[in-house]
Design an enzyme around this catalytic site. Structure first.
Site, short mmCIF file in Angstrom:
data_model
loop_
_atom_site.label_atom_id
_atom_site.label_comp_id
_atom_site.label_asym_id
_atom_site.label_seq_id
_atom_site.Cartn_x
_atom_site.Cartn_y
_atom_site.Cartn_z
N ASP A 8 -2.17 6.13 -6.27
CA ASP A 8 -2.28 5.26 -4.81
C ASP A 8 -2.30 3.76 -5.18
O ASP A 8 -3.39 3.99 -6.34
CB ASP A 8 -3.40 5.89 -4.11
CG ASP A 8 -3.41 5.12 -2.75
OD1 ASP A 8 -2.37 4.72 -2.63
OD2 ASP A 8 -4.45 4.39 -2.72
N ASP A 31 0.61 -1.51 0.13
CA ASP A 31 0.14 -0.21 0.40
C ASP A 31 0.63 1.27 -0.27
O ASP A 31 1.37 1.41 0.81
CB ASP A 31 -0.63 0.24 1.25
CG ASP A 31 -1.81 1.52 1.59
OD1 ASP A 31 -2.30 1.62 0.29
OD2 ASP A 31 -2.86 1.14 2.21
#
Length: 467
Positions: free
Chosen positions: A345, A139
């Site tokens: 992201d 992440d």
């Protein structure tokens, strides 16, 4: 406001049923790089290590499609709340950890979590000595490494055996007066003078336990004294993984700890969500940067607590070669409080645009796609097409215009088929939301190597198949 954000994120929910609609090669030409040009890496790639990839279907063998649907809702709702919470007031890490410099690199597998409703990607690493291998979420929007540890006060179900620190000879606790403990936003301490950590997500799930150090094994590369959260109280559904490996910009993220050692360079190429057995990798080190990459500068948010995210400057969007009216750089500029900007992201599934940008983009796409038969809208998708019976479809080209580089998206990153039954409508794979910034999600990144050169404060794009 909360209801508005949650409704907008319903767009995410059906993403777990997405499958790629096969379009002709004419539907998605690269406007910058010819598709036939081979992907080339730095010659020092001989120092890069490769791990075998493992498919993660087994993680969800007992889940139905309906259950995955609601798990996706919970995870996406938690993510947007966590992002907006951080924007509202979390403190960022201020101190950078130091490691010896090395020009060696390594690579690790990434497996798509898409078929399982996670909207994220997994990597597999070894923890401890001897190493016990576990799956961790990867992440770019997180600044911490954590995994479940024995003894468990509360632990959720995971595929691999829960890590037992007592079986590792390299595990070490961190004391409360350690500088590592003070790197946390809100350091905690127990009665044994052990440093404590806590991470809470927007849906109420989270993890807490001992902040510790341990040896991580990535391929044949062993990284010693990596700070991580050894979680004894863990609640939520994390897709059967053992935890999370944050590669954001904070000091306690994986990149914050090993970035200097590997010259602050890494890249990933996310596997096609509908062909998750296809190999992919994340690479750290000089060999992570392909020669074919074209770069845009990374921006700094004027609000220092938000600089753990990777911001890029989006200048505009074009559809079929025509710039979208109503989308200009001013839409995405930071204000004095740090609101605005565009984040790239890996953990967000679908690109989320602020309302005026999304509406202008969607309307331009509808005009360009007028030759396609419209399909029924869904609760989450407002622009869908009926492509049933077609062997090929001419999908309008979409180009994202960043500072110094234009990125042409493949058709499968623009229009996706909802597999709610044997066939389904193909819908515009973007969404609007009411948050303070826009997010480039992983569906739009798939099949493109995203190269982060943090030493040069830039991020590059090499539109190739994952290798």
């Amino acid at each position: 406001m909360e209801e508005k954000v949650q409704n907008s994120f319903l767009f995410f929910l059906l993403v777990i049923f997405l499958t790629v609609f096969t379009a002709s090669s004419d539907s998605f030409p690269s406007l910058i790089w010819p598709e036939s040009e081979p992907l080339e890496f730095d010659p020092e790639s001989s120092n890069t290590l490769t791990l075998p990839l493992h498919h993660v279907d087994v993680l969800f063998f007992n889940k139905t499609s309906e259950e995955l649907f609601y798990l996706m809702l919970q995870r996406d709702a938690a993510r947007v709340k966590a992002f907006t919470s951080k924007a509202a007031g979390e403190e960022s890490n201020k101190t950078q950890l130091r490691f010896p410099r090395s020009r060696k690199g390594f690579r690790s597998p990434i497996i798509s979590g898409f078929p399982h409703g996670t909207g994220a990607y997994y990597t597999r690493i070894g923890i401890g000595t001897p190493p016990r291998y576990v799956n961790l979420f990867l992440d770019t929007g997180s600044d911490v490494i954590w995994l479940q540890c024995k003894p468990c006060k509360i632990c959720y179900n995971q595929t691999d055996e829960i890590f037992d620190p007592e079986k590792s000879t390299s595990f070490d606790e961190i004391s409360c007066n350690s500088s590592l403990c003070q790197l946390q936003d809100q350091p905690g301490c127990n009665q044994k003078n052990q440093c404590q950590y806590q991470v809470t997500y927007g849906d109420g799930s989270g993890t807490s336990g001992d902040l510790s150090t341990e040896t991580l094994t990535v391929g044949k590369t062993r990284l010693q004294r990596i700070t991580f959260g050894c979680g004894h109280d863990n609640e939520g559904d994390f897709g059967g993984t053992a935890g999370l490996m944050g590669i954001g910009g904070g000091s306690l993220s994986f990149l914050g700890q090993v970035g200097t050692r590997f010259n602050k360079k890494f890249s990933y190429c996310l596997v096609d969500r509908s062909h998750s057995q296809k190999p992919s990798s994340i690479i750290f080190g000089d060999s992570a940067i392909p020669r074919t990459a074209r770069f845009t500068p990374l921006l700094k948010n004027p609000n220092p607590r938000l600089n753990g995210f990777y911001y890029v400057e989006l200048l505009g969007i074009s559809v079929d070669g025509i710039p979208v009216r109503g989308i200009s750089p001013s839409l995405f500029r930071f204000d004095q409080y740090g609101n605005g900007g565009v984040i790239i992201d890996s953990g967000t599934t679908v690109t989320q645009l602020i309302k005026p940008a999304y509406l202008a983009f969607r309307n331009a796409f509808r005009v360009a796609a007028a030759h396609l038969k419209r399909g029924p809208e869904t609760e989450s998708f407002d622009t869908c097409y009926d492509l049933s019976g077609l062997r090929e479809a001419k999908v309008p080209t979409v180009v994202l215009h960043f500072r110094d580089v234009d990125v042409s998206l493949p058709a499968k990153n623009v229009l996706a088929t909802l597999k709610t039954n044997k066939t389904g409508p193909s819908c515009f794979a973007f969404a609007q939301w009411g948050g303070p910034f826009s997010i480039i999600g992983n569906i739009q990144q798939q099949g493109i190597r995203i190269a982060y050169d943090l030493a040069g404060s830039r991020v590059g794009f090499a539109p190739r198949e994952c290798v």
